[in-house]
Design an enzyme around this catalytic site. Sequence first.
Site, PDB file in Angstrom:
ATOM      1  CG  LEU F  86      69.541 -70.434 -36.422  1.00  0.00           C
ATOM      2  CD1 LEU F  86      68.207 -71.108 -36.310  1.00  0.00           C
ATOM      3  CD2 LEU F  86      69.438 -69.189 -37.273  1.00  0.00           C
ATOM      4  CB  CYS F  87      75.253 -70.020 -31.977  1.00  0.00           C
ATOM      5  SG  CYS F  87      75.013 -71.543 -31.074  1.00  0.00           S
ATOM      6  CG  HIS F  88      72.426 -64.927 -29.875  1.00  0.00           C
ATOM      7  ND1 HIS F  88      71.563 -65.961 -29.592  1.00  0.00           N
ATOM      8  CD2 HIS F  88      71.644 -63.891 -30.271  1.00  0.00           C
ATOM      9  CE1 HIS F  88      70.315 -65.553 -29.805  1.00  0.00           C
ATOM     10  NE2 HIS F  88      70.339 -64.312 -30.217  1.00  0.00           N
ATOM     11  CG  MET F 122      74.505 -74.087 -28.448  1.00  0.00           C
ATOM     12  SD  MET F 122      73.990 -75.834 -28.367  1.00  0.00           S
ATOM     13  CE  MET F 122      74.904 -76.559 -29.734  1.00  0.00           C
ATOM     14  CD  GLU F 123      78.903 -70.374 -27.109  1.00  0.00           C
ATOM     15  OE1 GLU F 123      78.018 -70.904 -26.407  1.00  0.00           O
ATOM     16  OE2 GLU F 123      78.638 -69.589 -28.042  1.00  0.00           O
ATOM     17  CG  ASP F 137      93.194 -85.535 -37.693  1.00  0.00           C
ATOM     18  OD1 ASP F 137      93.145 -86.265 -38.702  1.00  0.00           O
ATOM     19  OD2 ASP F 137      93.933 -84.537 -37.619  1.00  0.00           O
TER      20      ASP F 137
END
Lengths: 167, 167, 167, 167, 167, 167
Positions: F86-88, F122-123, F137
């Site tokens: 739901l992130c723009h 969020m970014e 990794d």
Amino acid sequence: MSSDHSESGIDPDGFTHLDAQGRALMVDVSGKQETVRVAVARGRVSIASEVARLLSSGEMPKGDVLAAARIAGVMAAKRTSDLIPLCHPIMLTSVKVTLEVMSGAVEIEATAKTCGQTGVEMEALTAVSVSALTVYDMCKALDRSMRIGDIRLVQKSGGRSGDFTGS
Amino acid sequence: MSSDHSESGIDPDGFTHLDAQGRALMVDVSGKQETVRVAVARGRVSIASEVARLLSSGEMPKGDVLAAARIAGVMAAKRTSDLIPLCHPIMLTSVKVTLEVMSGAVEIEATAKTCGQTGVEMEALTAVSVSALTVYDMCKALDRSMRIGDIRLVQKSGGRSGDFTGS
Amino acid sequence: MSSDHSESGIDPDGFTHLDAQGRALMVDVSGKQETVRVAVARGRVSIASEVARLLSSGEMPKGDVLAAARIAGVMAAKRTSDLIPLCHPIMLTSVKVTLEVMSGAVEIEATAKTCGQTGVEMEALTAVSVSALTVYDMCKALDRSMRIGDIRLVQKSGGRSGDFTGS
Amino acid sequence: MSSDHSESGIDPDGFTHLDAQGRALMVDVSGKQETVRVAVARGRVSIASEVARLLSSGEMPKGDVLAAARIAGVMAAKRTSDLIPLCHPIMLTSVKVTLEVMSGAVEIEATAKTCGQTGVEMEALTAVSVSALTVYDMCKALDRSMRIGDIRLVQKSGGRSGDFTGS
Amino acid sequence: MSSDHSESGIDPDGFTHLDAQGRALMVDVSGKQETVRVAVARGRVSIASEVARLLSSGEMPKGDVLAAARIAGVMAAKRTSDLIPLCHPIMLTSVKVTLEVMSGAVEIEATAKTCGQTGVEMEALTAVSVSALTVYDMCKALDRSMRIGDIRLVQKSGGRSGDFTGS
Amino acid sequence: MSSDHSESGIDPDGFTHLDAQGRALMVDVSGKQETVRVAVARGRVSIASEVARLLSSGEMPKGDVLAAARIAGVMAAKRTSDLIPLCHPIMLTSVKVTLEVMSGAVEIEATAKTCGQTGVEMEALTAVSVSALTVYDMCKALDRSMRIGDIRLVQKSGGRSGDFTGS
């Protein structure tokens, strides 16, 4: 190193994608102005003249080779920032890719346009590159000696760094 | 057109990505054998010798330019089938991209490997192309006359069509 | 609920993508056999007959509309597992999308093929859907009343659940 | 062809995604105004009434089927320009997907919104299509005769071409 | 450096993703055996207990928060090789993400499975990470002090390096 | 539930990504103002001190581990809206990821910036998460007990909700 700079006109601190320690970053363009920016890039796939002839032949038009290459180029332009690590995302307002079959080569030109804070030369160059790879892919069963080359910026306008015209 | 074929060795029906009407399709490889397939591609970014010197300089290693280009190349190889319309998805078992800074150029080589039903030349060529675009992007503030060129397959092994060695 | 089952032949526990609490999961196919699996799907874009006529006209072939839709369909098939949350990634060995312009409609058919552990009906259906959306996009300036419909599986073979033929 | 035009109101030159030679391009919207644009699309998955009953059942809510379809629709809307070759990238400011289980069908509606230079009907239509494919995927083990249909634009506002209301 | 090795059991040459010069590459797994490989990872989002209570509340089930997080986790697992530069593409045969709302935290567990030449721990860890980010995103308007933590491998089986059980 | 609210300061209706029925949606930001927004997030990968020593060692710099993690973080920031349902979508104007090797840990910090209608926390958090996964990794062959943790927002500015400084 300042002597290098004065002689060559190249500033060793000019790697805008590196910080002072040489570490990659996505340069801050927040302060840059939104202007219309256009870039045109060109490139070439060298192919056997027989294959070029088939591509441009009227008898049995291999239309989808060129259509696929055009479309792949446009789609790739939209993904530039997803492919090139430090490219900014850009809202492209226009992309056009044209291919011309010559004797022994397919010439590709891409024009990208935006109204934004960064230039679109990488978008135009990416469109040309992926369009060329698509021509290669679709012809590789016929010709194993193709080469992709001469990918360069031929024109750029908009933005602080001024207009540019190459050849 | 059969005369073309006999003279040039090029089969006009050899566009494996087109059907009889010239329409694009993803060729059926279901019947092909799974073998280890390797492809090596090369290309070059021509850059101002001053910029090349900065890239290879020991004093202030611009390490992340080459690292970013290596990594972008590997990641692009994995997305080849997402970029080139008719490429088959492939489970790459290995990708290696190396860059060498020469006087006036960065030479790029990519090796792709899989155990599968189709060759990996497009993966190697895509890795070289996107790696070259990344070098371009990171140096473009210093040099606006770079060119990407000479992208070609230099070696291929595995698969029905036999081994190939270019130059 | 067993009475439902016996009457309708539908097993309320048959939602393979849900666990016993109704929570989504990607079903485990590790134990399934690798076989050649084929699926064929079809769909239709209803368009104004004038637009259909332009699309199929010999005078000025709007070739790139159909080429773009074919290519978009093939590319979308390769991204099915990236779009549909619980679809397994699949190594497609072949995808073919065909479009036929009828009076008042464009009929689309997609065939997907793999040698793997799960079926490819979602890949064929996704190819048809995105191909139809591409036709819509390219014609929407001419006709605002298009509808996309009748997207369904028409054939499926391979896999434990047996062959299927629809209409 | 001018007579066609005068009679049908359809302009044969109206394929905005094609140039004069019928070649695909991404139309230039640089000069268009940024306005708030909204589009609403709808579609339907026809399913066996038994499956519909299970989906809407209070006893054992298959909540994740509808949640997965909603979420897949929203995510697909954000990828529209990545799927449809000539769609412009768009900064969606809002997407909403709703699903309603009826007797024998799941009705889907998507609303997309942006403040930008191009409309968002393709985003709304793509959201509906992928949401429908997700319902199909999650129910296909129970019902092999589902159909996805009636995907159409029901409302559009903002932009030069004026408002539109369909049914 | 051999003394380090003998004392700590850590081999300085053990960076499998680096060549002898410290340059990144995607390690060659062509020779590795295809076996069933499973990995389980866990992590946690610490949230205000009030928010946790709302998430698990029976009165007004915030079902879509957990559903969205489950689905985002599954989808992210499928994109692991697209996000982590040197991860191999993998055909996942199963992914399951579960979330449990505790007092003051949401616990997340992901299980990934494949039949292939490389392990799937990165896929399980990526699923947990993105699932956690989704919980964060959906609750951030309520709680600005959330933390994502304790992301670790708890179990691994299949492959040459033997089974592993963590805590 | 109003008593909860008055006591805890948490509004049960504050799940901005859910409608009144608890269904996921992408919240409408059309009316929000475009401002410069910055977010800084941090996180940590706990690793064996021997591995940390190798990473920071001057003798044989494992430069590409940190370069790969930086680049993966930047690239992931650009894909946030593609990963988090739901992130723009956001036009990032800057992303910077830094890694610092400590004794027993790699500390990661990401700064994201945009001029837009929604925040970029969020970014920044996604950049930290994927950067951490990349470190994991690349070191997992040496250390199977790593943990990724303490991922949190440490600073945020711009936007209606006011500035925020965490720790």
